[in-house]
Scaffold this active site. Structure first.
Site: not given
Ligand code: NAI
Ligand code: MG
Length: 491
Positions: A217, A219, A223, A261, A295
């Site tokens: 689902g 986030g 999430g 992370e 990352c």
């Molecule tokens: P995000 O942090 O929004 O998503 C990561 C995970 O968190 C996904 O499974 C998402 O569904 C979940 N999520 C989102 N909002 C949530 C909430 N309120 N409560 C619980 N779970 C939630 O990352 P997104 O939007 O996909 O990417 C945005 C930016 O984040 C990227 O442009 C990048 O800069 C960074 N990023 C960093 C990563 C890393 O490896 N540290 C991986 C992916 C993104």
């Protein structure tokens, strides 16, 4: 909706079928009503699957299933749990090609990268974690004669992103299960099919019901429902700084452990005695893996100021050589960005940099409505501009000049992040000395690759996060510590 029809995208070679419209709870594929979320192939825009956008009630059921399975799973000998991880590794090896193709179709990662990171690496992580668990001192005496017992922390909530989706799931799953925890996984909504695949493998190799649960689902809905719904003892999150802060805050309110992370803005420090050509070319290569959506991408190249132009020329030439195209084609060396959001974010950084007078080599959008962006080398840019400070998460490498070792270290550490770094020098001992002065969780000397045994800790200083993944440090994250004073026997 039939819960067990396989996706069109993977039907041909399908040894493993990917259930549609269902989540995995307590060893059952549970249908979730509602439209769900379409999964797209970013290279073509085609819909390759659909997964549920699980509601709060479904999330709560998953937590209950994980809780119910905990007592039995945690009571098993560690060696028995380790055997399950080895069996899961067998599954990854047997179905690696199918999984790599599926992952490439979901993320746009070139197939060779996918084979290495989405199939082969997870198998190695599972096997090495199994070995660590077999040899781990879950009970030991301390210097005072007390018994120190390490117990599983309990039910784990694992929330993962889309960029290395299989690896990121397994980096949580393996140590959690080895420790004796049970888990509820919530993969990124952009790339959930490979997570369904992993749950199917867990089912296939007979991991007991409820030990691994998967809910899919968005986030903001699923999430959020999981994080706010509670019922877990530890949340392990990989993703953006923004959501990481939010999850850490919610966990803090209930005094639940959070490991985070959260990405980086990693420097590649090139010292004056380094082979510039090798250092620059290798940095370009490392930075542009998965189109820079990584990352620990070394996205800030710090070179001796007097050789900056030369470095930019080498990097720009290396960037021009990339062949963008279908990730499943042999000739392709860079796929599309993962989503429109990601594409627009990358283009926005480049536009802002140009507006500030930066020189940008490359960075063109290949086709108006597509997700392919040519890799970009950015120079002539102020140290405080967003493209230098913020995580772009795309094929953008910034080149800055430094005035010697101390200035290079100052620049390397002049960031909110601290996930990883690279140091290049003709003298490895000098490079290692510089490595000790960089505030980052992992520092690589002269482009050394990840060793075949993936057990070195990975995680961040500063805003890059809390806690470590991989190897024995990862196992420790999933353990609670108890001291028994006056215990006559160590069992
Ligand atoms: P995000 O942090 O929004 O998503 C990561 C995970 O968190 C996904 O499974 C998402 O569904 C979940 N999520 C989102 N909002 C949530 C909430 N309120 N409560 C619980 N779970 C939630 O990352 P997104 O939007 O996909 O990417 C945005 C930016 O984040 C990227 O442009 C990048 O800069 C960074 N990023 C960093 C990563 C890393 O490896 N540290 C991986 C992916 C993104
Ligand atoms: Mg988001």
């Amino acid at each position: 909706m039939n819960a067990l029809t396989s996706t069109q995208a993977v039907a041909e070679a399908a040894a493993i079928t990917i259930p549609q419209g269902a989540v995995f709870i307590g060893g059952q594929w549970v249908e979730v009503p509602g439209g769900g979320i379409d999964v797209h192939n970013p290279a073509t825009g085609a819909v390759i699957g659909n997964v549920p956008d699980a509601d709060a009630e479904t999330c709560a059921r998953a937590m209950v299933a994980a809780r119910e399975a905990l007592a039995e799973w945690s009571a098993r000998p560690a060696a028995e749990r380790a055997d399950f991880l080895d069996r899961l590794a067998d599954g990854f090896e047997a179905h690696g090609e199918q999984l790599a193709r599926l992952a490439s179709s979901e993320i746009g990662m070139p197939l060779p990268e996918s084979r290495a990171v989405q199939a082969s690496l997870p198998a190695k992580v599972l096997r090495s974690t199994a070995d660590i668990a077999r040899g781990f001192a879950f009970e030991a005496r301390d210097a005072s004669g007390s018994t120190i017992v390490r117990e599983p922390v309990g039910v784990v909530l694992g929330i993962t992103p889309w960029n290395f989706p299989v690896h990121q799931i397994v980096a949580k799953l393996a140590p959690a299960l080895a420790a004796g925890c049970t888990i509820v996984l919530k993969p990124a909504e952009l790339t959930p099919l490979n997570a369904v695949f992993v749950a199917r493998l867990c089912e296939e190799v007979g991991i007991p019901d409820g030990v691994v649960n998967l809910v899919t689902g968005a986030g903001a809905t699923t999430g959020e429902a999981l994080v706010r719904g509670g019922g877990y003892d530890l949340v392990s999150f990989t993703g953006s700084l923004k959501i990481g802060r939010h999850i850490g805050a919610v966990a803090g309110e209930s005094v639940v452990r959070a490991t985070l992370e959260l990405g980086g803005k990693s420097p590649a420090v090139v010292l004056d005695d380094a082979d510039l050509e090798t250092a620059v070319r290798t940095t370009v290569k490392n930075c542009f893996v998965n189109a820079g959506q990584k990352c620990n991408a070394p996205s800030r190249l710090l070179v001796p100021a007097q050789r900056r132009e030369e470095a930019v020329a080498i990097a720009a030439e290396a960037a021009r050589a990339y062949v963008l195209g279908d990730p499943l084609e042999d000739a392709t060396t860079m796929g599309p960005l993962a989503s429109e959001v990601q594409r627009d974010k990358v283009l926005g950084f480049l536009e802002a940099a140009r507006a500030q007078g930066a020189t940008v080599h490359g960075g063109e959008l290949v086709a108006e409505d597509g997700l392919f962006v040519r890799p970009a080398i950015v120079s002539d840019v102020a140290e405080d501009s967003p493209v230098v400070r913020d995580e772009v998460f795309g094929p953008v490498l910034v080149v800055l000049g430094h005035d010697g070792e101390d200035d290079a270290i100052r620049l390397a550490n002049d960031t909110d992040y601290g996930l990883s770094a690279e140091v290049w020098s003709g003298d490895e001992a000098r490079a290692a000395r510089v490595a000790r002065r960089i505030k980052a969780g992992q520092v690589r000397v002269n482009g050394v690759r990840t060793p075949p045994l993936p057990v070195s800790p990975f995680g961040g200083y500063k805003a890059s996060g809390l806690g470590r993944e991989m190897g024995p440090f990862a196992l420790e994250e999933f353990l609670e510590v108890k001291a028994i004073l006056g215990d006559p026997d160590l069992t």
